[in-house]
Design a protein around this motif. Structure first.
Motif, short mmCIF file in Angstrom:
data_model
loop_
_atom_site.label_atom_id
_atom_site.label_comp_id
_atom_site.label_asym_id
_atom_site.label_seq_id
_atom_site.Cartn_x
_atom_site.Cartn_y
_atom_site.Cartn_z
N TYR A 55 0.84 -1.21 0.00
CA TYR A 55 0.00 0.00 0.00
C TYR A 55 0.87 1.26 0.00
CZ TYR A 55 -3.63 3.31 1.39
OH TYR A 55 -4.49 4.37 1.44
N ALA A 56 1.91 1.28 0.82
CA ALA A 56 2.79 2.44 0.89
C ALA A 56 3.47 2.71 -0.45
CB ALA A 56 3.83 2.26 1.99
N LEU A 57 3.88 1.65 -1.14
CA LEU A 57 4.48 1.82 -2.46
C LEU A 57 3.45 2.40 -3.42
CD1 LEU A 57 6.82 1.44 -4.49
CD2 LEU A 57 5.93 -0.88 -4.88
N ALA A 58 2.24 1.85 -3.42
CA ALA A 58 1.19 2.34 -4.32
C ALA A 58 0.88 3.81 -4.06
CB ALA A 58 -0.08 1.50 -4.15
N ASP A 59 0.75 4.19 -2.81
CA ASP A 59 0.43 5.58 -2.46
C ASP A 59 1.57 6.52 -2.83
OD1 ASP A 59 -1.09 7.70 -1.36
OD2 ASP A 59 -0.07 7.47 0.56
N THR A 60 2.79 6.11 -2.59
CA THR A 60 3.94 6.94 -2.91
C THR A 60 4.07 7.17 -4.41
OG1 THR A 60 5.12 6.17 -0.94
CG2 THR A 60 6.47 7.13 -2.69
N ILE A 61 3.94 6.12 -5.19
CA ILE A 61 4.11 6.25 -6.64
C ILE A 61 2.91 6.97 -7.26
CG2 ILE A 61 4.51 5.00 -8.80
CD1 ILE A 61 6.85 5.02 -6.67
N GLY A 62 1.71 6.71 -6.76
CA GLY A 62 0.54 7.46 -7.21
C GLY A 62 0.69 8.95 -6.93
N GLY A 63 1.16 9.28 -5.73
CA GLY A 63 1.39 10.67 -5.36
C GLY A 63 2.45 11.33 -6.23
N ALA A 64 3.50 10.61 -6.56
CA ALA A 64 4.56 11.16 -7.42
C ALA A 64 4.01 11.48 -8.81
CB ALA A 64 5.73 10.20 -7.51
N ALA A 65 3.14 10.61 -9.32
CA ALA A 65 2.53 10.87 -10.64
C ALA A 65 1.69 12.14 -10.61
CB ALA A 65 1.68 9.68 -11.07
N VAL A 66 0.91 12.31 -9.55
CA VAL A 66 0.07 13.51 -9.43
C VAL A 66 0.93 14.76 -9.26
CG1 VAL A 66 -1.66 14.67 -7.99
CG2 VAL A 66 -1.95 12.25 -8.57
N ILE A 67 1.90 14.70 -8.39
CA ILE A 67 2.74 15.87 -8.13
C ILE A 67 3.56 16.25 -9.37
CG2 ILE A 67 4.75 16.67 -6.78
CD1 ILE A 67 3.39 15.45 -4.33
N SER A 68 3.81 15.29 -10.25
CA SER A 68 4.51 15.63 -11.50
C SER A 68 3.67 16.57 -12.36
CB SER A 68 4.89 14.37 -12.28
OG SER A 68 3.77 13.80 -12.93
N LEU A 69 2.37 16.62 -12.12
CA LEU A 69 1.48 17.55 -12.82
C LEU A 69 1.20 18.81 -12.02
CD1 LEU A 69 -1.18 15.07 -14.29
CD2 LEU A 69 0.71 16.19 -15.51
N THR A 70 0.97 18.66 -10.71
CA THR A 70 0.59 19.81 -9.89
C THR A 70 1.78 20.67 -9.51
OG1 THR A 70 0.81 18.64 -7.78
CG2 THR A 70 -1.35 18.55 -8.88
N GLU A 71 2.96 20.05 -9.37
CA GLU A 71 4.15 20.72 -8.86
C GLU A 71 3.84 21.41 -7.54
OE1 GLU A 71 6.02 23.13 -11.84
OE2 GLU A 71 5.98 21.51 -13.31
N ASP A 72 2.99 20.77 -6.75
CA ASP A 72 2.58 21.32 -5.46
C ASP A 72 2.20 20.16 -4.53
OD1 ASP A 72 1.98 23.16 -3.50
OD2 ASP A 72 0.21 23.96 -4.49
N VAL A 73 2.06 20.46 -3.29
CA VAL A 73 1.61 19.47 -2.30
C VAL A 73 0.27 18.91 -2.76
CG1 VAL A 73 0.87 19.17 0.08
CG2 VAL A 73 2.82 20.64 -0.44
N SER A 74 0.15 17.59 -2.78
CA SER A 74 -1.08 16.93 -3.23
C SER A 74 -1.35 15.72 -2.33
CB SER A 74 -0.96 16.49 -4.69
OG SER A 74 -0.76 17.60 -5.53
#
Length: 151
Positions: A55-74
């Motif tokens: 779960y931690a791996l999934a959440d971390t990698i999912g968050g990295a994908a989102v932050i690659s677009l937002t360039e902000d805390v997500s």
């Protein structure tokens, strides 16, 4: 931006504690790895990693994908994961943002082991707007969050 995001995630204390490494992040996509370690086992006598590590791996990698677009805390709003097979070796995750909005984004994450067996699939919802300049997630380096930490 990919290098700054991978650097940021690879400095996260929790990710470092578990051994998670973000290997790629950009344009709504991210990849990473979690090497199997005996400390990740769900019991002292078994050979299977605890589901929380996956779960931690999934959440971390999912968050990295989102932050690659937002360039902000997500921060994560919600994550749903389906465990498909036991984890007994290194696992690899890839995530793709499938909906990116001004308030929330949705990422789909696929997790496989080093033999290519799909061990889990997840879908995460992340907050993408309304955080402002300072949040509880920023800490002291908030204004420098995408600048690699010099060592």
């Amino acid at each position: 931006m990919s290098s700054a995001i991978t650097d940021l995630f690879n400095q996260m204390p929790y990710a470092k504690l578990l051994g998670i490494e973000v290997t790629e992040a950009g344009d709504g996509y991210a990849e990473g790895v979690l090497p199997f370690d005996d400390d990740l086992r769900s019991n002292p006598y078994g050979e299977v990693a605890h589901g929380g590590a996956t779960y931690a791996l999934a959440d971390t990698i999912g968050g990295a994908a989102v932050i690659s677009l937002t360039e902000d805390v997500s921060p994560t709003i919600d994550m749903r994961i389906d465990y498909l097979a036991p984890v007994k070796r290194d696992i690899y995750a890839s995530a793709e943002v499938i909906r990116h909005g001004s308030d929330v984004s949705l990422a789909r994450v696929e997790i496989e082991d080093s033999d290519g067996t799909q061990v889990a699939t997840a879908q995460g919802t992340y907050k993408t707007g309304g955080q402002g300049n300072e949040t509880d997630w920023d800490g002291e380096r908030g204004s420098e969050r995408f600048a690699p930490e010099s060592e």
